[in-house]
Design a protein around this motif. Structure first.
Motif, PDB file in Angstrom:
ATOM      1  N   PHE A 490      28.809  64.205  18.070  1.00 20.95           N
ATOM      2  CA  PHE A 490      29.407  62.975  18.585  1.00 20.95           C
ATOM      3  C   PHE A 490      28.887  61.833  17.730  1.00 20.95           C
ATOM      4  CE2 PHE A 490      29.866  59.339  21.433  1.00 20.95           C
ATOM      5  CZ  PHE A 490      31.153  59.543  21.915  1.00 20.95           C
ATOM      6  N   MET A 491      29.758  61.261  16.899  1.00 18.06           N
ATOM      7  CA  MET A 491      29.294  60.375  15.824  1.00 18.06           C
ATOM      8  C   MET A 491      29.740  58.927  15.996  1.00 18.06           C
ATOM      9  SD  MET A 491      29.801  63.056  12.654  1.00 18.06           S
ATOM     10  CE  MET A 491      28.744  62.136  11.541  1.00 18.06           C
ATOM     11  N   LEU A 492      30.084  58.548  17.227  1.00 19.92           N
ATOM     12  CA  LEU A 492      30.519  57.168  17.459  1.00 19.92           C
ATOM     13  C   LEU A 492      29.404  56.167  17.143  1.00 19.92           C
ATOM     14  CD1 LEU A 492      32.703  55.211  18.503  1.00 19.92           C
ATOM     15  CD2 LEU A 492      31.796  55.567  20.816  1.00 19.92           C
ATOM     16  N   TYR A 493      28.177  56.517  17.454  1.00 23.55           N
ATOM     17  CA  TYR A 493      27.056  55.596  17.241  1.00 23.55           C
ATOM     18  C   TYR A 493      26.097  56.058  16.152  1.00 23.55           C
ATOM     19  CZ  TYR A 493      28.746  54.127  21.814  1.00 23.55           C
ATOM     20  OH  TYR A 493      29.543  53.719  22.848  1.00 23.55           O
ATOM     21  N   ASN A 494      26.299  57.253  15.667  1.00 22.39           N
ATOM     22  CA  ASN A 494      25.393  57.808  14.656  1.00 22.39           C
ATOM     23  C   ASN A 494      26.195  58.743  13.748  1.00 22.39           C
ATOM     24  OD1 ASN A 494      23.408  59.020  13.140  1.00 22.39           O
ATOM     25  ND2 ASN A 494      22.099  59.553  14.878  1.00 22.39           N
ATOM     26  N   GLN A 495      26.385  58.334  12.493  1.00 20.33           N
ATOM     27  CA  GLN A 495      27.202  59.115  11.565  1.00 20.33           C
ATOM     28  C   GLN A 495      26.390  60.145  10.778  1.00 20.33           C
ATOM     29  OE1 GLN A 495      27.815  55.557  11.848  1.00 20.33           O
ATOM     30  NE2 GLN A 495      29.314  56.333  13.323  1.00 20.33           N
ATOM     31  N   ASP A 496      25.111  60.251  11.085  1.00 23.52           N
ATOM     32  CA  ASP A 496      24.252  61.206  10.384  1.00 23.52           C
ATOM     33  C   ASP A 496      24.192  62.505  11.187  1.00 23.52           C
ATOM     34  OD1 ASP A 496      22.365  62.623   9.018  1.00 23.52           O
ATOM     35  OD2 ASP A 496      20.768  61.116   9.183  1.00 23.52           O
ATOM     36  N   LYS A 497      24.759  63.576  10.629  1.00 29.51           N
ATOM     37  CA  LYS A 497      24.793  64.843  11.353  1.00 29.51           C
ATOM     38  C   LYS A 497      23.388  65.399  11.630  1.00 29.51           C
ATOM     39  CE  LYS A 497      29.366  66.562  10.128  1.00 29.51           C
ATOM     40  NZ  LYS A 497      30.126  67.695   9.553  1.00 29.51           N
ATOM     41  N   ALA A 498      22.430  64.964  10.846  1.00 25.83           N
ATOM     42  CA  ALA A 498      21.073  65.464  11.052  1.00 25.83           C
ATOM     43  C   ALA A 498      20.477  64.970  12.373  1.00 25.83           C
ATOM     44  CB  ALA A 498      20.179  65.038   9.896  1.00 25.83           C
ATOM     45  N   THR A 499      20.958  63.818  12.834  1.00 27.67           N
ATOM     46  CA  THR A 499      20.397  63.247  14.056  1.00 27.67           C
ATOM     47  C   THR A 499      21.443  62.950  15.127  1.00 27.67           C
ATOM     48  OG1 THR A 499      20.545  61.040  13.049  1.00 27.67           O
ATOM     49  CG2 THR A 499      18.437  62.196  12.866  1.00 27.67           C
ATOM     50  N   ALA A 500      22.717  63.069  14.804  1.00 30.07           N
ATOM     51  CA  ALA A 500      23.781  62.801  15.774  1.00 30.07           C
ATOM     52  C   ALA A 500      23.733  63.844  16.894  1.00 30.07           C
ATOM     53  CB  ALA A 500      25.144  62.817  15.091  1.00 30.07           C
ATOM     54  N   PRO A 501      24.016  63.431  18.138  1.00 28.15           N
ATOM     55  CA  PRO A 501      23.952  64.385  19.259  1.00 28.15           C
ATOM     56  C   PRO A 501      25.154  65.333  19.265  1.00 28.15           C
ATOM     57  CG  PRO A 501      24.717  62.250  20.032  1.00 28.15           C
ATOM     58  CD  PRO A 501      24.353  62.066  18.593  1.00 28.15           C
ATOM     59  N   LYS A 502      24.961  66.495  19.832  1.00 28.13           N
ATOM     60  CA  LYS A 502      26.036  67.463  19.998  1.00 28.13           C
ATOM     61  C   LYS A 502      25.780  68.270  21.259  1.00 28.13           C
ATOM     62  CE  LYS A 502      26.126  71.173  17.573  1.00 28.13           C
ATOM     63  NZ  LYS A 502      26.170  72.211  16.527  1.00 28.13           N
ATOM     64  N   CYS A 503      26.783  69.042  21.659  1.00 29.70           N
ATOM     65  CA  CYS A 503      26.654  69.845  22.862  1.00 29.70           C
ATOM     66  C   CYS A 503      25.687  71.000  22.635  1.00 29.70           C
ATOM     67  CB  CYS A 503      28.031  70.372  23.283  1.00 29.70           C
ATOM     68  SG  CYS A 503      28.015  71.187  24.907  1.00 29.70           S
ATOM     69  N   TRP A 504      25.189  71.546  23.718  1.00 27.07           N
ATOM     70  CA  TRP A 504      24.227  72.638  23.671  1.00 27.07           C
ATOM     71  C   TRP A 504      24.842  73.952  23.195  1.00 27.07           C
ATOM     72  CZ3 TRP A 504      25.847  76.641  26.718  1.00 27.07           C
ATOM     73  CH2 TRP A 504      26.772  76.330  27.727  1.00 27.07           C
TER      74      TRP A 504
END
Length: 851
Positions: A490-504
């Motif tokens: 989910f990259m609305l607020y964070n475009q860095d995949k290393a730290t962007a949140p995602k589902c479990w």
């Protein structure tokens, strides 16, 4: 005729002489009474004094909803001691000490113990005498206790004769006619000369027991009441003290009470316990009500919160016994007697049988989770997946936290507590009786007396998602037909995949989270789904719906020590209207940031030989923090520079240095709320922490049609005669506006959690009551080690006409699905009992809840 006159005159003279003789005799007696024997009669008059002894009845019972007794008073025999404050001669102290020594011997020979400890002891390491006025309190409190003790015993610290514990001890030995050696006695004989009165040769242990009794009497001197020196003594002790009463000056057998908890450990943290008045300030509060200094009061739980109802110690309920005491404080005559009144009985909403099942189920659940963790932590697969964190974590400072506590709350549909279980628990009888078992309870590192159901908060994880879903539906940010697909990061607020949140869920299985409505989103517990609707809802509305479900306020339960749940928002992260203390702010983050910036700016100033006063630094940092939450982040840099120049007098050169401004900016960023925090709050993470009782109330609101009540645990108060003097009715504090329209879909989503494919389906497959259950699991990260996750399980049943809502919380319990066992065990018992149970926990739900 003349002869007759002579005879009459003679008789008259004789009568006058007789009356005169009688008058002289009486006058002589009066003179003797007033002059010659005045000292004798004065001594006799002074030897008898009238005293009023305050009598107490029994403390009220605490019962469950079915009148099963959970706490009661039993009548016992106590040995009491009284010495009038005026009795201070050496001879009187000698006689009282003789009585005390004889009483100690009687009590201990018959298996009893003395009830009072002394405030002077030997240091175990140095052997020196020292004061011991308690532990775990501030130096100010200890100093106050010492000052009061010295004042009552006339041992002023300002005098060089009493400036140490040892000097005080020696002074008391002399006063109480005690000695530890023949040499001491000989030395005292020489010192006192003709005024010497015999001393008793005793060992140190016995000496301290005698001193403890005298000093306790002095602490109660202004009450003019006997003190209890031995509690619950044997019948043999009673007989011996009574038969030797003439010789035992000041000693008496009195009927007292002993608090008993028939169910021992059952609901220990709820019932609480009684104990001595803990402080001078508490005593000052209770004294106007009629309490005596040595009375016991409720110290925790219902015993504390319902003290005014349960107590027998108020002046309105006290009785009295007016007696005459002789010169040695022995009761010689009773002049009047007024019977005391017992305290009121308190009936709880708890069901003792339901409570017992809950406690057993919770203990088994925690043990099962702990066993699973201990096996997993030594497995090759777990060690491999966590090797990076294992290698870098400071284990000495941050040891591994595994499951060792549990909390479980069961409410009916009007938020009345049916069961409130804690693990581990403790034996209330062992605690109030004192001794080694009580010390073990008090010193247990697991904090056994804390009621985790109300006094602990934990990050909730996915059990919070019903709030987010309902808020989005009610605000029109989501319709019941809208579908959302998990797109990975989910990259609305964070475009860095290393730290962007995602589902479990894993990438390979992510297709299971496609085209989800609110029902599937809840059943699948899809983080991406709730990131999306959380971002639509926003911080303020998400917080508002949390409040509507009762998650931002206390529940109003009649128990001391309830913590308020905290839901993430800007004011939760840092509230500029509150002062900088942990007691005022909702989290510790503002204090951490405040101190970090102060340290940084102090260091910056030192580099330029500038020294800032602490108050000046504090003013500057507070202004910086207030600016950060009220100003757009793009304008921070110039604002920081201005504040530093105005508040600290920094030069323009200094405030343009990156080394000064950049760290300040970074620290301030920790207290600035943003979209990233909002979406983490939407899935029950961020700074959100909830109490189990608040969560149980929130789940009950979902089940009962949107009604939020104050949680009640007291059903009624009943007089000793059996009359109801106070009855507690459910207090509705909020009713959700769109409950009829949207709660059915939330309930349907919770139903899917235990159906095939749901996150907890495997744990309920084949269960006979599966069709009656709606539930939600919650796994909340607390560190980067998954074993330390918080585990939550919530549910209600039966799903069509709900009767009970349950919350199970296991801190550091690894996974939410692991907390299901206690709820399942309890519900199995509950549903099995439906045909036998007469109590109806249901509440009619006016709105249809079928979607």
């Amino acid at each position: 005729m003349r002869e007759k006159k002579r005879t009459g005159r003679g008789r008259y003279i004789a009568a006058v002489l007789i009356v005169g003789a009688m008058f002289c005799y009486l006058f002589s007696g009066l003179v003797t009474l007033q002059l010659q024997n005045s000292d004798v009669y004065a001594e006799k008059a002074e030897s008898v004094s009238t005293k009023t002894i305050v009598l107490r009845g029994k403390r009220g019972n605490i019962t469950d909803r079915n009148s099963v007794i959970l706490a009661e008073d039993e009548l016992i025999y106590n040995v009491t001691f009284y010495k009038d404050p005026s009795q201070t001669s050496k001879k009187q102290y000698h006689d009282f000490t003789s009585s005390i020594l004889a009483t100690i011997e009687i009590v201990e020979r018959n298996g009893g113990t003395m009830a009072i400890g002394f405030d002077i002891e030997r240091n175990e390491e140095t052997g020196e005498w020292q004061f011991n006025f308690g532990s775990g309190v501030s130096e100010t409190v200890l100093a106050t206790r010492e000052s009061q003790w010295r004042s009552n015993n006339y041992l002023s610290a300002s005098s060089v004769r009493y400036d140490t514990a040892e000097k005080c001890l020696n002074a008391l030995k002399k006063r109480f006619r005690l000695a530890n050696s023949e040499e001491e006695i000989e030395a005292l004989k020489e010192e006192e000369g003709d005024s010497f009165v015999e001393c008793f040769l005793v060992d140190e242990e016995t000496m301290l027991k005698v001193m403890a009794i005298y000093c306790e009497m002095q602490m109660n001197v202004f009450n003019s009441q006997p003190i209890v020196v031995a509690k619950n003594v044997s019948y043999e002790t009673v007989i011996e003290v009574e038969t030797r009463s003439i010789a035992l000056s000041g000693m008496e057998i009195a009927v007292g009470t002993k608090r008993v908890y028939p169910k021992s450990t059952l609901a220990a943290q709820v019932i609480g316990f009684i104990g001595a008045i803990p402080s001078q300030s508490k005593w000052s509060e209770l004294k106007p009500k009629g309490y005596q200094y040595n009375d016991t009061i409720g110290r925790d739980g219902i015993e504390s919160s319902m003290e005014d109802w349960l107590t027998q110690n108020t002046s309105q309920r006290s009785g009295s016994r007016v007696v005459e005491r002789d010169l040695m404080s022995r009761v010689v005559r009773e002049l009047s007697y007024t019977a005391p009144t017992d305290g009121n009985n308190v009936k709880l909403t708890i069901d003792a049988a339901a409570q017992q099942v809950a406690e057993k189920a919770l203990a088994e659940n925690v043990a099962e989770v702990r066993d699973r963790q201990e096996k997993l932590m030594v497995s090759t697969s777990w060690l491999e997946s966590n090797k990076s964190e294992i290698a870098t974590r400071n284990w000495a400072t941050y040891p591994l936290q595994l499951a060792e506590h549990g909390a479980m709350v069961v409410l009916d549909m009007e938020d009345k507590v049916i069961a409130m279980a804690n693990y581990p628990t403790y034996d209330l009888n062992a605690l109030v009786s004192g001794g080694p078992e009580a010390i073990e309870i008090l010193s247990d590192a697991r904090n056994l007396m804390l009621n985790y159901c109300i006094g602990a908060r934990g990050t909730p994880g996915s059990i919070f998602k019903m709030v987010t879903g309902y808020g989005a539906l009610a605000e029109g940010e989501l319709t019941v037909k809208d579908r959302i697909t998990d797109m990975g990061y989910f990259m609305l607020y964070n475009q860095d995949k290393a730290t962007a949140p995602k589902c479990w869920i894993s990438d390979s299985a992510r297709g299971k989270h496609s085209n989800q409505t609110i029902v599937e989103g809840l059943a699948n517990s899809c983080n991406y789904f709730f990131y999306e609707i959380g971002s639509r809802l926003g911080e303020e509305r998400l917080y508002r719906y949390s409040a509507l479900f009762g998650l931002t306020s206390k529940t109003g339960i009649d128990l001391p020590g309830e913590m308020r749940s905290v839901v993430g928002s800007q004011n939760t992260l840092y509230d500029p209207t509150k002062d900088m203390s942990e007691a005022s702010q909702d989290t510790s983050m503002p204090i951490i940031v405040f101190n970090a910036i102060k340290t940084h700016l102090k260091s910056c100033g030192a580099s330029y030989n500038m020294v800032y006063e602490d108050e000046r630094l504090s003013t500057c940092v507070k202004r910086l923090m207030d600016m950060a939450v009220n100003v757009n982040q793009t304008d921070w840099i110039p604002q920081i520079r201005t504040i530093l120049m105005e508040e600290l007098g920094m030069s323009k050169t200094m405030v343009y240095l990156s080394a000064v401004v950049s760290p300040t900016y970074q620290y301030l960023n920790e207290i600035k709320w943003g979209g990233s925090q909002t979406i983490m709050t939407a899935i029950g993470q961020s700074v959100t922490t909830l109490t189990p009782v608040a969560v149980a109330r929130y789940v009950a609101a979902i089940a009962n049609g949107g009604r939020v009540y104050n949680v009640s645990i007291v059903d009624s108060v009943i007089s000793p005669e059996g009359d109801i003097v106070s009855e507690r009715e459910p207090q509705l504090i909020n009713e959700l506006e769109f409950a009829e329209e949207y709660l059915p879909y939330i309930r349907k989503g919770m139903e899917g959690v235990v159906d095939d494919g749901g996150t907890a389906s495997s744990y309920f497959r084949g269960w006979e009551y599966l069709s009656e259950l709606s539930a939600k699991t919650g796994t909340a990260e607390t560190t980067r080690i998954d074993l330390e996750n918080n585990a939550w399980f919530v549910c209600f049943a039966p799903k069509e006409q709900p009767e009970v809502a349950i919350c199970v919380f296991i801190p550091n319990g690894y996974a939410g699905s692991g907390a299901y066992k206690a709820a399942k065990t309890w519900l199995t018992w509950y549903m099995d009992q439906k045909e036998l149970r007469t109590t109806d926990y249901t509440v009619p739900i006016p709105n249809s809840l079928a979607p």
